[in-house]
Structure formats: structure tokens, C-alpha cells
Design a protein around this motif. Structure first.
Motif: not given
Lengths: 363, 177
Positions: A161-162, A267-268, A270-271, B3, B33-34, B59-61
């Protein structure tokens, strides 16, 4: 390398091999040393040797490799040798599920080596955080003269990822001796509990052992001296726990349900929190960035605030005991576990949040 | 676009992981974002291989696909495994060697494997051909960004072949529509 690492000793094992692969490309050209050893026991031995000789050193491993390193993690704790060990968790026990994620080593990271010993364990959840926390791991290792573990799982290890990297990072170095060559005691602690450290060959008195030892570094069976040493190994870390502890919270301000999760599950979560909020649920997240020392005060504060605390972990229930201990009877705790090599997904956590909301309304 | 979750699933050796990496990089080149995550078995060749790519404006979770928006399937085994998991509004691009069932109007069949074989003589360019199809089919990333990402991420000696494979994938959609 930004933190000053110049030595990597390791043995490739999925899913941590990418780290060794990158280090073998990057270290030699930058004046560092990469050694592939015959196994993980020897790998950490090489790292300890390099650190004693004055280098900042690390290794990286997974699964069975982390089990093999336990002996030397204890040695590094006892001999007070700064070093960094990355464990990219995969499914276990034994060779288990080599390419699948897991959080089955969270207790091994704390208690895997025998005897009473201090532990500092950092738990990144993204590629950028792996970078930041590996730097932090070196700094903590140097500051406290102790092994530091960076603990994450296969998904974080295999995600691209970036990232935005700081152009410069804060670097902490071990404190060098300021006494004369003759008067130096290699294991005499300063007021902060940490002894200054000379490199092997610098000319200072040098003695390293895994046995209980006195300030000269020589073995002893004197109960008072041994007791003082073991206590100091703990207090040098525990007395500064508030400076080590780092917790991320997300949407906690008015939350009456919270999820406790580390690493990829964080992270899960957070989503899931974002989606549940959009549907009107007052839910938040607490994600320990440093797993050990355990952020007991932060967990206690969350427990005081919420009606339900969901503990989600990719194992059969290892962190929940710590959470319960910190939370006391302040909140209702719900355990959500998965240990089949598949991740805990946002949709799975949404279901848990929904059923928790319903049971709250029912009560 | 909030998303977007894309899954590329196939067999080891088809370039599924490389394709995922290229797609994520192309999305980043487009200013999004990726994330790219790879899922594979213990074997170094053969076996199932999968790339999950998440593209978002913020931002990707969770960096894996949770509810797949677009599935690209390049092997029969992957079709059996992942097709049943698709939601009603998910789209499916499938190699025409894997199934003949296109009864669902969100399913599109293209001769991806056959096209890759005719260009590379083997399987390696399969993932890149699939990216060409994906680009023309969904425009989730810009064609030029994808061309740059392919050029950056494949070994120099295979660059021309892969760029040709990408164009061939795009052309498959033109021919079909």
C-alpha cells in the motif's frame, strides 16, 4: 536501516521472508552485514553477537522460527542485549498454516521464553506502521537494553500500500560508559535502571552471561544480588510503561460499544466501526499499538465508558484474559474469535456489533 | 467512489500476484488510495493464487476484499471457489475456458488465457491480459496509468511482451462489445 540497523541475521520462513529478501539487497551496499544462518536459534545468536559488538541488529521470522528463537530472547533479556525481533504471525501450532494469517503468538511474544523477563511488543497494522514501529523498536531496545518484538500477521506482512515516510526519524542510541576503563562495571545501572553499554573490543571490562550476575557481569548465586537483578530487569521497563504505551482510538467519544483489536483485526474493526456509525450505532475502536506492556489503564478507561466491549482476535482467546483483568467488572465483555487461517472480516464484526446493540436494547 | 474491491483469482504461475500489484500501483498513479494483498498456498508453483485489490478515495481500513465488487477468474478451480461467494450486484469477468455459463447479465466471458498463450507462449502474461480487459470493461483506472505500472513492474526483458498483452486484453472488450 533508518533507525541505524547495520546487521541482519536470519533464516527465511514464510511469511517473513520478504524482510530478509529486502535486507540482503539493501544492507551490504550500505556498509551493513547480512548473514543467513543455519537456523533460527543461530540467527538470534548472531544478532546478539553483533549487538554486543556495537551494531544495531535485527532478525525476522514466523511460526516455528519464533519458537526456536525463544531461548535467545531470554538470553538477550538477561544479558541486556538490545535487539529487534520481527515475528510475522502465521497459523500454528507447529508448521500449521504457513501462508495464512493468525494472531496465535500474542502470548508467546510475552511469555515464550522461560523465567520472569520483561517484554516490549509492538503491533503494527499497516505497512507504514511497520516502518514507524520498527524504528521505535530499535529506539526502545537501545534505550532499555532489552530485546523488542515487532509482532504482526501474514496479511500485514503481504500487503502492499502507499505510505508516507518521514524524511528523518528520531534515533536513540545506547548510552556509552562514562567511567574510566578501570572503574567500569558493565552491569551497574544508572538511575533509570539501565546500565551503560560498551562494545566488545572498546577496551572496557566485558563479561556476558545468561546466568544471574552481579554488577561486574560475573555469575552469582547470591539471593539478594540475583533478586535485585531480576527485579531491575522488570522495573527498568515497567517504571516507564507510560512512555512506551501507545493506543489508537477511533470514534470513541460517545461510544457505548467498543471493539478491542490489534493489527489486521484493528483495520477490520475500523472499517466495521465506520459502517456501523453510518447506520447509527454508537461504536468505537481501541487498538493497542504497543501490546506489551499491556495498556491496562487505557482498557480500564474504555471499560468504564462503554456498556459492551467486543474483544476480537485471530486465535482461540489469548488477549481476552488481559482485557478482562484490566476491565474488571466495569463492562460486559464479548469474545469474537477465529483461528482457521482466514481473517476476521468487517462484515463479521458488523454482525457482532448488531447483535451486541440488540442485546443492549433488550436489557 | 467510496471503496471498490477487486479480486483476481487463478492458478500459481498465471501472474495473478503481479497483476494485483500493477493494478494497485496504477490506482495510486491515478491519485487514489490502494492496497494489494496476495493469498496463496504453500506451493511455489501451481495451486490457487489470489490478489485482492482495494481502491478508495480515502484511507483504506481492511486491505482485503470483504464484499467483492468485481471478480476476475482465470482458472476453473478459482471459479468453483469464488463465484458462489459473489453478491447479487457484483460483476464477474471470467476466462471463457473456465465456464460457458454467462446466463447472469453481470458475467462477462473473455478468452484471457488463450490470448495470453498466443502472445507469451505460456501462462505468465495471463494476469496482464486480464488487466487490459478490466480496464476497458470498468475504467476503474486510466489506461495510461496501467501502461506505466506494467512498464515499471515487469522485468525489462518482458516489458514489450507484457505491454502487448495489456493492449490485447483491452482489444478483447472492443471486439466483444
Amino acid at each position: 536501516m533508518a533507525a541505524g540497523c547495520t546487521f541482519f541475521g536470519g533464516y527465511p520462513i514464510t511469511p517473513s521472508s520478504g524482510i530478509a529478501e529486502q535486507m540482503v539487497r539493501s544492507l551490504p551496499g550500505a556498509g551493513g552485514v547480512f548473514v543467513q544462518m543455519e537456523d533460527e536459534i543461530a540467527s538470534l545468536a548472531a544478532v546478539i553477537g553483533a549487538s554486543l559488538a556495537g551494531s544495531k541488529a535485527m532478525t525476522a521470522t514466523s511460526g516455528p522460527g519464533f519458537s526456536l528463537m525463544q531461548e535467545h530472547i531470554g538470553y538477550a533479556a538477561m544479558a541486556e542485549v538490545p535487539c529487534v525481533i520481527v515475528n510475522v504471525m502465521r497459523g500454528g501450532p507447529s508448521t500449521g498454516l504457513p501462508t495464512s494469517p493468525s494472531q496465535g503468538d500474542v502470548m508467546q511474544a510475552r511469555w515464550g521464553t522461560h523465567g520472569d523477563h520483561p517484554a516490549i511488543v509492538l503491533a503494527p497494522s499497516s505497512v507504514g506502521e511497520v516502518y514507524d514501529l520498527t524504528v521505535k523498536a530499535f529506539n526502545l531496545a537501545e534505550r532499555f537494553r532489552t530485546p523488542v518484538i515487532v509482532l504482526y500477521d501474514e496479511i500485514v506482512g503481504h500487503t502492499r500500500e502507499s505510505v508516507t515516510l518521514s524524511p528523518s526519524v528520531e534515533v536513540v542510541d545506547r548510552v556509552a560508559p562514562d567511567a574510566g576503563l578501570q572503574n567500569f562495571l558493565p552491569k551497574a545501572a544508572q538511575a533509570n535502571g539501565v546500565p551503560p553499554m560498551s562494545g566488545f573490543g572498546d577496551g572496557y571490562r566485558f563479561h556476558v552471561t545468561g546466568l544471574a550476575h552481579d554488577e561486574r557481569g560475573f555469575p552469582t548465586e547470591d539471593a539478594e544480588v540475583a533478586g535485585d537483578l531480576i527485579t531491575r530487569l522488570h522495573t527498568k521497563v515497567e517504571d516507564h510503561a507510560d512512555e512506551i504505551t501507545d493506543v489508537e482510538t477511533f470514534m470513541m467519544d460517545d461510544a457505548d460499544i467498543a471493539i478491542f483489536a490489534i493489527g489486521i483485526v484493528g483495520r477490520s474493526a475500523r472499517e466495521a466501526v465506520g459502517q456501523a456509525r453510518a447506520a447509527g450505532a454508537k461504536v468505537g475502536l481501541i487498538r493497542p499499538v504497543t501490546l506489551w506492556p499491556f495498556p491496562s489503564a487505557e482498557v480500564a478507561a474504555v471499560a468504564e465508558q462503554v456498556d459492551t466491549l467486543i474483544v476480537a482476535e485471530m486465535n482461540l482467546g489469548q488477549m481476552i484474559g488481559e482485557v478482562e483483568r484490566a476491565a474488571g467488572q466495569r463492562t460486559h465483555i464479548v469474545s469474537h474469535l477465529r483461528a482457521d487461517g482466514e481473517p476476521i472480516t468487517p462484515s463479521a464484526l458488523l454482525d457482532v456489533i448488531e447483535s451486541s446493540s440488540r442485546s443492549e436494547e433488550g436489557s | 467512489m467510496g471503496r471498490s474491491e477487486i479480486r483476481i483469482a487463478g492458478a500459481g504461475g498465471q501472474g495473478v500476484v503481479t497483476a494485483g500489484r500493477i493494478l494497485a500501483e496504477a490506482a495510486i498513479l491515478c491519485g487514489r488510495q490502494a492496497t494489494h494483498s496476495q493469498v496463496y498456498g504453500p506451493q511455489s508453483r501451481g495451486g490457487a493464487s489470489r490478489s485482492d485489490i482495494v481502491i478508495a478515495t480515502e484511507q483504506i481500513g481492511f486491505p482485503l476484499a470483504d464484499r467483492v465488487d468485481l471478480l476476475i477468474v482465470l482458472s476453473g478451480e478459482a471459479y468453483e471457489k469464488y463465484e458462489p461467494e459473489l453478491g447479487d450486484d457484483s460483476r464477474l469477468i471470467v476466462d471463457s475456458g473456465c465456464t460457458t455459463d454467462s446466463s447472469n447479465n453481470t458475467t462477462a466471458l473473455f478468452p484471457v488465457v488463450e490470448t495470453a498463450r498466443s502472445i507469451s507462449g505460456g501462462l505468465l502474461a495471463t494476469g496482464v491480459v486480464a488487466l487490459g480487459v478490466l480496464q476497458r470493461f470498468t475504467e476503474v483506472v486510466e489506461a495510461d496509468a496501467l501502461r506505466s505500472a506494467v512498464a515499471r513492474r515487469v522485468p525489462p526483458k518482458h516489458r514489450d511482451m507484457n505491454l502487448k498483452a495489456l493492449e490485447a486484453g483491452m482489444d478483447l472488450v472492443c471486439v466483444a462489445s
